[in-house]
Design a protein around this motif. Structure first.
Motif, PDB file in Angstrom:
ATOM      1  N   ASP A  38       0.816  -1.223   0.000  1.00 59.17           N
ATOM      2  CA  ASP A  38       0.000   0.000   0.000  1.00 59.17           C
ATOM      3  C   ASP A  38       0.847   1.271   0.000  1.00 59.17           C
ATOM      4  O   ASP A  38       0.573   2.211  -0.751  1.00 59.17           O
ATOM      5  N   ARG A  39       1.858   1.304   0.858  1.00 60.14           N
ATOM      6  CA  ARG A  39       2.644   2.536   0.977  1.00 60.14           C
ATOM      7  C   ARG A  39       3.514   2.774  -0.256  1.00 60.14           C
ATOM      8  O   ARG A  39       3.603   3.897  -0.757  1.00 60.14           O
ATOM      9  N   ALA A  42       1.318   3.988  -3.065  1.00 59.16           N
ATOM     10  CA  ALA A  42       0.938   5.388  -2.875  1.00 59.16           C
ATOM     11  C   ALA A  42       2.103   6.323  -3.201  1.00 59.16           C
ATOM     12  O   ALA A  42       1.925   7.388  -3.814  1.00 59.16           O
ATOM     13  N   ARG A  46       2.313   9.154  -6.306  1.00 58.45           N
ATOM     14  CA  ARG A  46       2.674  10.562  -6.111  1.00 58.45           C
ATOM     15  C   ARG A  46       3.803  10.985  -7.057  1.00 58.45           C
ATOM     16  O   ARG A  46       3.928  12.155  -7.407  1.00 58.45           O
ATOM     17  N   HIS A 120       7.351  13.685  -0.067  1.00 58.66           N
ATOM     18  CA  HIS A 120       6.307  12.686  -0.325  1.00 58.66           C
ATOM     19  C   HIS A 120       6.215  11.682   0.828  1.00 58.66           C
ATOM     20  O   HIS A 120       5.116  11.275   1.223  1.00 58.66           O
ATOM     21  N   ALA A 123       4.552  13.437   3.691  1.00 59.51           N
ATOM     22  CA  ALA A 123       3.117  13.606   3.436  1.00 59.51           C
ATOM     23  C   ALA A 123       2.363  12.301   3.684  1.00 59.51           C
ATOM     24  O   ALA A 123       1.276  12.288   4.280  1.00 59.51           O
ATOM     25  N   LEU A 124       2.953  11.179   3.243  1.00 61.25           N
ATOM     26  CA  LEU A 124       2.318   9.877   3.465  1.00 61.25           C
ATOM     27  C   LEU A 124       2.255   9.538   4.951  1.00 61.25           C
ATOM     28  O   LEU A 124       1.310   8.891   5.414  1.00 61.25           O
ATOM     29  N   GLU A 126       1.572  11.335   7.280  1.00 66.69           N
ATOM     30  CA  GLU A 126       0.435  12.018   7.907  1.00 66.69           C
ATOM     31  C   GLU A 126      -0.897  11.363   7.565  1.00 66.69           C
ATOM     32  O   GLU A 126      -1.934  11.730   8.111  1.00 66.69           O
ATOM     33  N   THR A 127      -0.882  10.377   6.652  1.00 67.60           N
ATOM     34  CA  THR A 127      -2.127   9.699   6.267  1.00 67.60           C
ATOM     35  C   THR A 127      -2.320   8.443   7.111  1.00 67.60           C
ATOM     36  O   THR A 127      -1.453   8.065   7.910  1.00 67.60           O
ATOM     37  N   GLU A 128      -3.429   7.757   6.883  1.00 64.61           N
ATOM     38  CA  GLU A 128      -3.709   6.525   7.630  1.00 64.61           C
ATOM     39  C   GLU A 128      -2.736   5.399   7.272  1.00 64.61           C
ATOM     40  O   GLU A 128      -2.610   4.420   8.008  1.00 64.61           O
ATOM     41  N   LEU A 129      -2.039   5.536   6.120  1.00 62.85           N
ATOM     42  CA  LEU A 129      -1.055   4.515   5.728  1.00 62.85           C
ATOM     43  C   LEU A 129       0.160   4.540   6.628  1.00 62.85           C
ATOM     44  O   LEU A 129       0.835   3.521   6.817  1.00 62.85           O
ATOM     45  N   SER A 131       4.052   6.174   7.882  1.00 59.40           N
ATOM     46  CA  SER A 131       5.320   6.446   7.206  1.00 59.40           C
ATOM     47  C   SER A 131       5.827   5.243   6.430  1.00 59.40           C
ATOM     48  O   SER A 131       5.814   4.118   6.929  1.00 59.40           O
TER      49      SER A 131
END
Length: 462
Positions: A38-39, A42, A46, A120, A123-124, A126-129, A131
């Protein structure tokens, strides 16, 4: 630049040196904590999915991945192709992992790519995914290096751990290679060979050919079933291709390759051990498949020269001649079995003195059982790594095993926690007609190799 910026480039949001870039990457969440794609997907999204513009040769397996990658790289370069090679772990320096035509990435390039990735990654985070991990960022950096800086014809792409959920599995290759399946990383990949095989077979993609050198019937069944489900042509050692030894002596092996399309003879390699003939034959079969179906052009002379010139550090590598000191990163049962076989068949010596250091999560008994029958002296030490197995604990296992194996000849056991002192003892006791061997985890091999060849410490790591 302010003092704050000078002491910490991260404060300014920009990494200011190669060393700082490496510290940032290696300081991220460690390798293997959160499997899944997933990470990395993503992160690639980006960046505009740069990996889709590259031709990958994806290599998985328990042992032999690095050597197989070295054969492929060497042959392709001599065939006139530009080649990227992404491998792990690294033996000497972080840049070893990212090579283009056999040369490490330049420090300035790595720094620039790390700075491109950093916003990038943050930024990731900070998401539910969460670091991206250190290995995910290293993989992304490799993709940027090949897709935006060097533009190779092929990327030889080694998995980190397993296959199915390994970060490298984001790519859609031109061919997949599975060298073999063995008893390693079973704490993460599954507690049976079939479970490990299922994970490794995860790199097989729909319609993409796969070359496999596994030999166990239950593993072969997994490979055949997975390839059939995904409509992938499977080229299996012992069925569609084989190798047979012509001659074997130290630093020189010659063999015949029999493949589905043709026979090639003779082929020679300088890497030692019968398993290296298998690795070389696996690489040759993959190149033969690409030659048949992907218009790869490799002259036989380039094939021969490429195999002969291929080198891979830390695997049956003689790093000292006076005294003779051999390094081999045999950190699992299969690796130890291959080492023991090579020591019996390839090398000549009066006494064998072996120094070993391992990590705590390895299969110690099954590894040591291959070593005990052949050594005169066993020096047990500790690698400079947080997950090290204590030398005293290793000694306890050895003593217990020896008490249950009365047929073994007597051996001298030396316990020396400090690997540098252990190396000194190994050098002192290895006489003119003897052989000294350092084996176990690559974290130990890396340090010993740097000390003996360069007189310095190694960076070593994933």
């Amino acid at each position: 630049m302010t003092a704050e910026h000078m002491t910490n480039g991260t404060a300014a949001g920009t990494l200011s040196s190669y060393q700082e870039a490496v510290e940032w990457i290696t300081g991220l969440i460690p390798f293997g904590i959160r499997p899944g794609l997933d990470r990395i997907e993503a992160l690639m999204e980006r960046l505009g999915n740069p990996h889709r513009r590259l031709k990958f040769i994806h290599v998985a397996g328990t042992n032999g991945k690095g050597s197989t990658c070295a054969y492929l790289t060497s042959v392709l370069i001599r065939g006139g192709y530009d080649v990227g090679t992404f491998t792990s772990p690294y033996i000497t320096k972080f840049t070893n992992r990212f090579q283009y035509n056999g040369n490490d990435i330049e420090e300035e390039t790595l720094l620039a790519l790390a700075n491109e990735l950093r916003p990038h990654v943050e930024a990731l985070a900070e998401t539910e995914l969460g670091s991206p991990t250190m290995f995910e960022v290293s993989t992304a950096l490799a993709i940027l290096f090949y897709a935006k800086v060097t533009f190779p014809d092929y990327v030889v792409w080694e998995t980190g751990l397993g296959g199915r959920l390994d970060v490298t599995n984001i790519v859609y290759p031109v061919i997949s290679i599975i060298t073999n399946i063995g008893h390693d990383h079973m704490d993460r990949l599954g507690d049976t060979l079939v479970a490990v095989a299922e994970e490794k077979a995860g790199i097989i993609k729909p319609g993409i050919p796969v070359v496999c050198a596994a030999t166990q019937p239950e593993v072969i069944e997994v490979m055949k079933r997975t390839a059939a489900e995904r409509k992938s042509s499977l080229y299996l050692l012992g069925e569609q291709f084989a190798e047979s030894a012509v001659s074997e002596r130290e630093d020189d092996q010659t063999f015949r390759f029999d493949g589905l399309f043709r026979t090639i003879e003779p082929l020679s390699i300088t890497l030692n051990g019968a398993h290296q003939r298998t690795n070389a034959a696996t690489a040759v079969m993959a190149l033969e498949v690409l030659r048949q179906y992907n218009a790869l052009v490799i002259e036989d002379e380039a094939l021969r020269e490429g195999l002969l010139k291929a080198a891979w550090p830390g695997r049956l590598e003689m790093v000292s001649r006076d005294p003779r000191i051999l390094l081999d990163g045999a950190h699992n049962p299969e690796g130890a079995e291959m080492l023991a076989k090579a020591l019996r068949t390839t090398y000549r010596y009066e006494k064998l003195h072996l120094m070993m250091g391992m990590l705590e999560n390895k299969n110690h008994r099954e590894t040591i059982k291959h070593i005990l029958p052949i050594v005169d002296t066993l020096i047990l030490t500790e690698p400079d790594y947080r997950m090290k197995m204590e030398a005293q604990g290793l000694a306890g296992i050895v003593q217990e095993m020896r008490s249950n194996m009365p047929e073994l000849p007597p051996i001298e056991i030396v316990i020396e926690k400090d690997w540098q002192q252990a190396l000194n003892k190994l050098q002192q006791m290895t006489g003119d007609k003897d052989l000294g061997v350092v084996t176990g985890t690559l974290y130990l091999i890396a340090d010993v190799r740097s000390r003996l060849l360069f007189g310095s410490d190694s960076e070593k790591g994933w």
